[in-house]
Design a protein around this motif. Structure first.
Motif, PDB file in Angstrom:
ATOM      1  N   PRO A  95       0.828  -1.217   0.000  1.00 56.27           N
ATOM      2  CA  PRO A  95       0.000   0.000   0.000  1.00 56.27           C
ATOM      3  C   PRO A  95       0.855   1.257   0.000  1.00 56.27           C
ATOM      4  CG  PRO A  95      -0.026  -1.063   2.156  1.00 56.27           C
ATOM      5  CD  PRO A  95       0.657  -2.013   1.223  1.00 56.27           C
ATOM      6  N   GLU A  96       0.381   2.280  -0.694  1.00 51.02           N
ATOM      7  CA  GLU A  96       1.113   3.543  -0.781  1.00 51.02           C
ATOM      8  C   GLU A  96       0.319   4.653  -0.109  1.00 51.02           C
ATOM      9  OE1 GLU A  96       2.035   4.278  -4.873  1.00 51.02           O
ATOM     10  OE2 GLU A  96       3.789   2.954  -4.826  1.00 51.02           O
ATOM     11  N   ILE A  97       1.015   5.474   0.665  1.00 49.47           N
ATOM     12  CA  ILE A  97       0.412   6.603   1.367  1.00 49.47           C
ATOM     13  C   ILE A  97       1.115   7.876   0.916  1.00 49.47           C
ATOM     14  CG2 ILE A  97      -0.127   7.633   3.608  1.00 49.47           C
ATOM     15  CD1 ILE A  97      -1.519   4.994   3.169  1.00 49.47           C
ATOM     16  N   LYS A  98       0.349   8.860   0.441  1.00 43.76           N
ATOM     17  CA  LYS A  98       0.934  10.120  -0.008  1.00 43.76           C
ATOM     18  C   LYS A  98       0.839  11.163   1.099  1.00 43.76           C
ATOM     19  CE  LYS A  98      -0.038   9.366  -4.912  1.00 43.76           C
ATOM     20  NZ  LYS A  98      -0.707   9.888  -6.125  1.00 43.76           N
ATOM     21  N   ILE A  99       1.960  11.836   1.339  1.00 50.12           N
ATOM     22  CA  ILE A  99       2.015  12.897   2.354  1.00 50.12           C
ATOM     23  C   ILE A  99       2.598  14.147   1.716  1.00 50.12           C
ATOM     24  CG2 ILE A  99       2.894  13.613   4.614  1.00 50.12           C
ATOM     25  CD1 ILE A  99       3.263  10.023   3.864  1.00 50.12           C
ATOM     26  N   SER A 100       1.941  15.252   1.944  1.00 50.48           N
ATOM     27  CA  SER A 100       2.456  16.545   1.494  1.00 50.48           C
ATOM     28  C   SER A 100       2.916  17.325   2.720  1.00 50.48           C
ATOM     29  CB  SER A 100       1.355  17.320   0.756  1.00 50.48           C
ATOM     30  OG  SER A 100       1.745  18.662   0.549  1.00 50.48           O
ATOM     31  N   VAL A 101       4.105  17.885   2.652  1.00 51.89           N
ATOM     32  CA  VAL A 101       4.646  18.672   3.768  1.00 51.89           C
ATOM     33  C   VAL A 101       4.848  20.109   3.294  1.00 51.89           C
ATOM     34  CG1 VAL A 101       6.462  18.887   5.500  1.00 51.89           C
ATOM     35  CG2 VAL A 101       5.834  16.618   4.628  1.00 51.89           C
ATOM     36  N   ASN A 102       4.160  21.054   3.953  1.00 54.36           N
ATOM     37  CA  ASN A 102       4.352  22.458   3.601  1.00 54.36           C
ATOM     38  C   ASN A 102       5.167  23.158   4.687  1.00 54.36           C
ATOM     39  OD1 ASN A 102       2.508  23.163   5.700  1.00 54.36           O
ATOM     40  ND2 ASN A 102       0.792  22.862   4.288  1.00 54.36           N
ATOM     41  N   ASP A 103       5.118  24.469   4.727  1.00 58.17           N
ATOM     42  CA  ASP A 103       5.960  25.205   5.680  1.00 58.17           C
ATOM     43  C   ASP A 103       5.501  25.080   7.124  1.00 58.17           C
ATOM     44  OD1 ASP A 103       7.899  26.373   3.918  1.00 58.17           O
ATOM     45  OD2 ASP A 103       6.297  27.646   3.135  1.00 58.17           O
ATOM     46  N   THR A 104       4.259  24.639   7.352  1.00 58.29           N
ATOM     47  CA  THR A 104       3.723  24.641   8.716  1.00 58.29           C
ATOM     48  C   THR A 104       3.269  23.273   9.213  1.00 58.29           C
ATOM     49  OG1 THR A 104       1.502  25.221   7.902  1.00 58.29           O
ATOM     50  CG2 THR A 104       2.961  27.035   8.560  1.00 58.29           C
ATOM     51  N   GLN A 105       2.963  22.330   8.303  1.00 60.36           N
ATOM     52  CA  GLN A 105       2.430  21.054   8.767  1.00 60.36           C
ATOM     53  C   GLN A 105       2.473  19.997   7.672  1.00 60.36           C
ATOM     54  OE1 GLN A 105      -1.675  21.937   9.733  1.00 60.36           O
ATOM     55  NE2 GLN A 105      -2.331  21.558   7.622  1.00 60.36           N
ATOM     56  N   CYS A 106       2.017  18.785   8.044  1.00 57.52           N
ATOM     57  CA  CYS A 106       1.844  17.705   7.077  1.00 57.52           C
ATOM     58  C   CYS A 106       0.390  17.689   6.609  1.00 57.52           C
ATOM     59  CB  CYS A 106       2.155  16.351   7.716  1.00 57.52           C
ATOM     60  SG  CYS A 106       3.866  16.090   8.219  1.00 57.52           S
ATOM     61  N   ASP A 107       0.172  17.100   5.459  1.00 55.86           N
ATOM     62  CA  ASP A 107      -1.186  16.908   4.970  1.00 55.86           C
ATOM     63  C   ASP A 107      -1.277  15.504   4.384  1.00 55.86           C
ATOM     64  OD1 ASP A 107      -3.771  17.198   4.119  1.00 55.86           O
ATOM     65  OD2 ASP A 107      -3.257  18.350   2.311  1.00 55.86           O
ATOM     66  N   CYS A 146       7.066  17.059  10.669  1.00 48.89           N
ATOM     67  CA  CYS A 146       6.407  17.784   9.578  1.00 48.89           C
ATOM     68  C   CYS A 146       7.193  19.049   9.243  1.00 48.89           C
ATOM     69  CB  CYS A 146       4.970  18.132   9.948  1.00 48.89           C
ATOM     70  SG  CYS A 146       3.918  16.679  10.140  1.00 48.89           S
ATOM     71  N   GLY A 147       8.368  18.874   8.677  1.00 46.01           N
ATOM     72  CA  GLY A 147       9.183  20.019   8.303  1.00 46.01           C
ATOM     73  C   GLY A 147      10.008  20.547   9.457  1.00 46.01           C
ATOM     74  N   LEU A 148       9.810  21.816   9.802  1.00 49.13           N
ATOM     75  CA  LEU A 148      10.575  22.432  10.882  1.00 49.13           C
ATOM     76  C   LEU A 148      10.305  21.734  12.210  1.00 49.13           C
ATOM     77  CD1 LEU A 148      10.036  26.225  10.034  1.00 49.13           C
ATOM     78  CD2 LEU A 148      12.062  24.830   9.551  1.00 49.13           C
ATOM     79  N   LEU A 149      11.303  21.707  13.084  1.00 55.81           N
ATOM     80  CA  LEU A 149      11.140  21.080  14.396  1.00 55.81           C
ATOM     81  C   LEU A 149      10.097  21.794  15.233  1.00 55.81           C
ATOM     82  CD1 LEU A 149      14.864  20.320  15.304  1.00 55.81           C
ATOM     83  CD2 LEU A 149      13.144  18.725  14.448  1.00 55.81           C
ATOM     84  N   THR A 150       9.855  23.073  14.926  1.00 52.20           N
ATOM     85  CA  THR A 150       8.852  23.836  15.678  1.00 52.20           C
ATOM     86  C   THR A 150       7.428  23.534  15.204  1.00 52.20           C
ATOM     87  OG1 THR A 150       9.209  25.676  14.138  1.00 52.20           O
ATOM     88  CG2 THR A 150      10.419  25.727  16.223  1.00 52.20           C
ATOM     89  N   ASN A 151       7.297  22.867  14.079  1.00 56.66           N
ATOM     90  CA  ASN A 151       5.959  22.515  13.581  1.00 56.66           C
ATOM     91  C   ASN A 151       5.357  21.398  14.427  1.00 56.66           C
ATOM     92  OD1 ASN A 151       6.344  24.340  11.557  1.00 56.66           O
ATOM     93  ND2 ASN A 151       6.680  22.839   9.937  1.00 56.66           N
ATOM     94  N   PRO A 152       4.038  21.334  14.517  1.00 58.51           N
ATOM     95  CA  PRO A 152       3.420  20.222  15.258  1.00 58.51           C
ATOM     96  C   PRO A 152       3.713  18.891  14.581  1.00 58.51           C
ATOM     97  CG  PRO A 152       1.771  21.454  14.027  1.00 58.51           C
ATOM     98  CD  PRO A 152       3.038  22.255  13.959  1.00 58.51           C
ATOM     99  N   ARG A 153       3.799  17.837  15.364  1.00 52.78           N
ATOM    100  CA  ARG A 153       4.064  16.509  14.811  1.00 52.78           C
ATOM    101  C   ARG A 153       2.756  15.847  14.380  1.00 52.78           C
ATOM    102  NH1 ARG A 153       8.707  13.766  18.719  1.00 52.78           N
ATOM    103  NH2 ARG A 153      10.429  15.097  17.996  1.00 52.78           N
ATOM    104  N   GLY A 154       2.865  15.029  13.355  1.00 50.62           N
ATOM    105  CA  GLY A 154       1.717  14.256  12.924  1.00 50.62           C
ATOM    106  C   GLY A 154       1.640  12.950  13.703  1.00 50.62           C
ATOM    107  N   SER A 155       0.542  12.228  13.524  1.00 55.55           N
ATOM    108  CA  SER A 155       0.356  10.944  14.205  1.00 55.55           C
ATOM    109  C   SER A 155       0.207   9.836  13.176  1.00 55.55           C
ATOM    110  CB  SER A 155      -0.875  10.985  15.111  1.00 55.55           C
ATOM    111  OG  SER A 155      -2.055  11.149  14.352  1.00 55.55           O
ATOM    112  N   LEU A 156       0.706   8.672  13.515  1.00 55.25           N
ATOM    113  CA  LEU A 156       0.617   7.501  12.654  1.00 55.25           C
ATOM    114  C   LEU A 156       0.190   6.316  13.503  1.00 55.25           C
ATOM    115  CD1 LEU A 156       1.134   5.789  10.092  1.00 55.25           C
ATOM    116  CD2 LEU A 156       3.551   5.700  10.744  1.00 55.25           C
ATOM    117  N   VAL A 157      -0.998   5.785  13.236  1.00 57.91           N
ATOM    118  CA  VAL A 157      -1.505   4.611  13.949  1.00 57.91           C
ATOM    119  C   VAL A 157      -1.346   3.404  13.038  1.00 57.91           C
ATOM    120  CG1 VAL A 157      -3.504   3.526  15.037  1.00 57.91           C
ATOM    121  CG2 VAL A 157      -3.162   5.994  15.242  1.00 57.91           C
TER     122      VAL A 157
END
Length: 296
Positions: free
Chosen positions: A25-37, A98-109
């Protein structure tokens, strides 16, 4: 030159990676300047291919974390480009950068595969948890002893009382003479309290409580009586630590059960009620059964 043979070989070699790619399975993630999508991901245990697109203005890396441990990562993804990463994941809860260390982290279950036997608890898992509790109790009694030594005046400080109450639950598991509660005395002396805590520290160093015993002690305190303010603070701290120490194993074994325990601890933290304490008592019993603690 045998062009038919070459063509057959080319077709065969091209079919293998295509079939292999389709099985993962493939999962697409987009990372911008503030977070993951998206910020929250949910996958099935096993091999997963992540396709990470950098939609930010600078080069970045994307990581999967288990606590502070980096499980997998892709570095130096240039702006506008993407990289692929295939990871073999075990069931559990993870975080993603999600990019910069100051950005919030995403979750992976990562959920156990349907029809799988699930995680099989090992004796090493239980030993590791018991060792962590031993270390915790030793360090707690050391800190408590230092607090008692620094105590001045006639009234016991509130912070000292709360920490003492948290230790009292587990002190009962070592021996009867280590379970005396010196703070029930109206006017406790610093000397008597120091002797009590020093005894706890020695017992914690010399003995290791089984996880089954720890679970029993928590269950007993939940239904012992209406908790006082001090006992309530101590027991909620103990339950929170219990959840924290069990988290790595329970994430693999039964993440829903762990979530239920967390929810009920939070409910009891908000307002004390016999119904919630009974539910917590049941949670601990079910976890003990799943971990097969009676046989540990």
């Amino acid at each position: 030159m045998n062009y038919r043979l070459m063509l057959a070989g080319a077709l065969f070699s091209s079919m293998i990676p295509l079939s292999y790619a389709q099985s993962i399975p493939e999962i697409k993630i987009s990372v911008n300047d503030t977070q993951c999508d998206p910020m929250a991901l949910s996958v099935t245990a096993g091999k997963v291919r992540f396709i990470i697109k950098n939609n930010s203005m600078r080069a970045l890396e994307w990581e999967i974390l288990k606590g502070v441990r980096v499980v997998a990562e892709r570095e130096n993804i240039a702006p506008g480009f993407y990289q692929k990463m295939t990871v073999d994941l075990e069931p559990g809860h993870y975080a993603t950068t999600c990019g910069l260390l100051t950005n919030p982290r995403g979750s992976l279950v990562v959920n156990a595969a349907a029809g799988s036997q699930g995680y099989q608890v090992k004796r090493q898992d239980i030993i590791a948890i018991e060792a962590e509790y031993k270390y915790l109790l030793v360090t707690q009694t050391q800190a408590l002893e230092a607090q008692v030594q620094a105590w001045q005046g006639s009234k016991v400080p509130a912070d000292l009382v709360r920490q003492y109450a948290g230790m009292l639950v587990f002190a009962r598991g070592f021996a009867s003479d280590a379970a005396d509660d010196k703070l029930v005395v109206a006017k406790v002396s610093r000397r008597a309290l120091l002797a009590q805590v020093s005894l706890w520290k020695r017992r914690a160093r010399e003995n290791t409580l089984s996880l089954f015993k720890i679970t029993q002690l928590l269950q007993q305190q939940l239904l012992a009586s209406e908790p006082t303010s001090v006992a309530w603070h101590g027991l909620t701290a103990d339950l929170t630590q219990f959840e924290k120490v069990l988290t790595p194993v329970m994430h693999k074994l039964d993440s829903k059960r762990l979530s239920a325990l967390h929810l009920h601890i939070e409910q009891w933290r908000d307002i004390d009620s016999l119904a919630v304490r009974q539910q917590l008592h049941a949670d601990l019993g079910k976890i003990a059964t799943q971990l097969k603690l009676e046989k540990s």
